[in-house]
Design an enzyme around this catalytic site. Structure first.
Site, PDB file in Angstrom:
ATOM      1  CE  LYS A  38      53.639  57.444  13.831  1.00  0.00           C
ATOM      2  NZ  LYS A  38      52.356  57.016  14.408  1.00  0.00           N
ATOM      3  CE1 TYR A 270      67.715  72.143  41.291  1.00  0.00           C
ATOM      4  CE2 TYR A 270      67.380  70.828  39.298  1.00  0.00           C
ATOM      5  CZ  TYR A 270      67.715  72.033  39.906  1.00  0.00           C
ATOM      6  OH  TYR A 270      68.049  73.112  39.136  1.00  0.00           O
TER       7      TYR A 270
END
Length: 394
Positions: A38, A270
């Site tokens: 999956k 940042y």
């Protein structure tokens, strides 16, 4: 794609996948093994990893979404294949037509499977799931007899074949947790109800990877191996991959995009959460949270550059992050290794998990589609040392 030309890549060692399947099979010698592929094989590439797992003896594949199962069929897989996360109106008919075993946890799902079988004139392969205590999908024990009876009636009319009865552990990654024995007791009771109703499933299964590794009494007919196939331990409490003969299959690398000297007190990324303590060298690694690098690893994510373990300096941005090399040097184009098996002193996915307060499952699964997967065979089975690139991006 050559190594010098890459921005980033995730190299998937298919020999490691095969070796891991064999090691897990050896832990459950009396049971069949399902390779859970999956979420694009936990980020490793479902089609290629499914093939490798089949080659190593996985008799079943497992997916969460029906679309994942149908994609495997479209890619040519013809073996036993199970899918368990269904919603009303899903592609039930297509799954029945493609001989996908569909999981049923309630009466609504059984009705959808029966309707799909009637519509296409084929018998639906159904696996009944009982909620033994995880509290997610699965039929509650109080409703189990009704579901079992209805499934048996559908078998009698030929629309359904109950191929499995199954469940899932909640705390198998915590050895000794009291819920483990309690869930097994509920599961055995549910099996007895199914047997008394006349059901004769091909497989009974409850084990995920941690249970496979630690609970031989819970192996039943089939074990579901997920994260272990990719060489990642389900939890540090159980043990490291090498404790079980497993090898991490994914190595995540990027090419250093910039190297420059900066003065002390220079802000980095940042918010200037990091400023250089003195004159230093900064290296720019061109991957970020758009590639699946956890932003929570800002200031702490480990990376190997120029032969040493470094940590992310400042915030991880969408496409890039910075590493302070201190007094060391590096070259533009040099490889930065974010994680791998650890053979070269590089961090592992578990190291990134610790740095971000998460689990290694999330680290490997979240690596995004901007990072190409490159498939290699380490030739471990033949003793060869050369690696062969066997494919490009997926």
């Amino acid at each position: 794609m050559t190594e010098t030309a890459m921005r980033a890549r995730a190299t998937i060692d298919l020999a490691a996948v095969r070796s891991n399947v064999r090691a897990l099979r050896a832990r459950a010698p009396r049971a069949e093994i399902m390779a859970v592929v999956k979420a694009d094989a936990y980020g490793h590439g479902a089609v290629r990893c499914a093939r490798a797992a089949r080659e190593a003896g996985a008799t079943w594949l497992g997916t969460a979404l029906p679309e994942e199962a149908l994609a495997l069929r479209a890619a040519g897989d013809t073996g036993r294949l199970m899918c368990w996360l269904w919603t009303p109106g899903g592609p039930w008919r297509e799954a029945v037509e493609q001989d996908v075993d569909v999981s049923v946890s309630g009466m609504w799902a059984l009705r959808e499977a029966v309707a799909a079988a009637r519509a296409c004139g084929r018998t639906a392969r159904v696996q009944l799931k009982v909620d033994t205590g995880l509290g997610r999908n699965g039929c509650q024990p109080a409703d189990w007899a009704e579901l079992v009876g209805a499934a048996r009636a559908a078998e009698a009319e030929g629309t359904v074949r109950v191929t499995g009865v199954w469940s899932h552990f909640a705390c198998a990654d915590e050895p000794g947790h009291p819920s483990i024995a309690a869930q097994l007791e509920v599961f055995r009771a549910a099996l007895a109800v199914a047997e008394s109703a006349g059901l004769d499933p091909e497989v009974r299964h409850h084990c995920n990877t941690p249970a496979l590794l630690t609970l031989p009494e819970a192996h039943f007919d089939l074990v579901r191996a997920g994260i272990g196939i990719y060489g990642v331990s389900p939890s540090p409490e159980i043990g490291a991959p090498e404790d079980f003969g497993l090898r991490p299959a994914m190595t995540l690398e990027a090419s250093v995009a910039s190297v420059k000297r900066v003065p002390g007190g220079h802000g980095v990324s940042y918010g200037h959460q990091y400023t250089t303590p003195g004159e230093t060298t900064l290296a720019l690694v061109p991957v970020g949270y758009a590639d699946g690098i956890p932003r929570h690893a800002s200031g702490g994510g480990p990376v190997l550059i120029a032969g040493k373990w470094r940590t992310v300096a400042g915030r991880i941005a969408m496409d890039q992050f910075v590493v302070d090399l201190g007094g060391d040097a590096a070259q533009v184009g040099e490889t930065a290794v974010l994680f791998g098996p650890g053979d070269r002193g590089e961090p592992t996915a578990e190291d990134w998990a610790r740095a971000t307060g998460t689990i290694a499952y999330e680290i490997v699964t979240r690596i995004g589609t901007r990072v190409p997967r490159v498939y290699r065979d380490e030739c471990a089975d033949t003793g060869m040392n050369q690696c062969a690139d066997t494919g490009g991006a997926t």
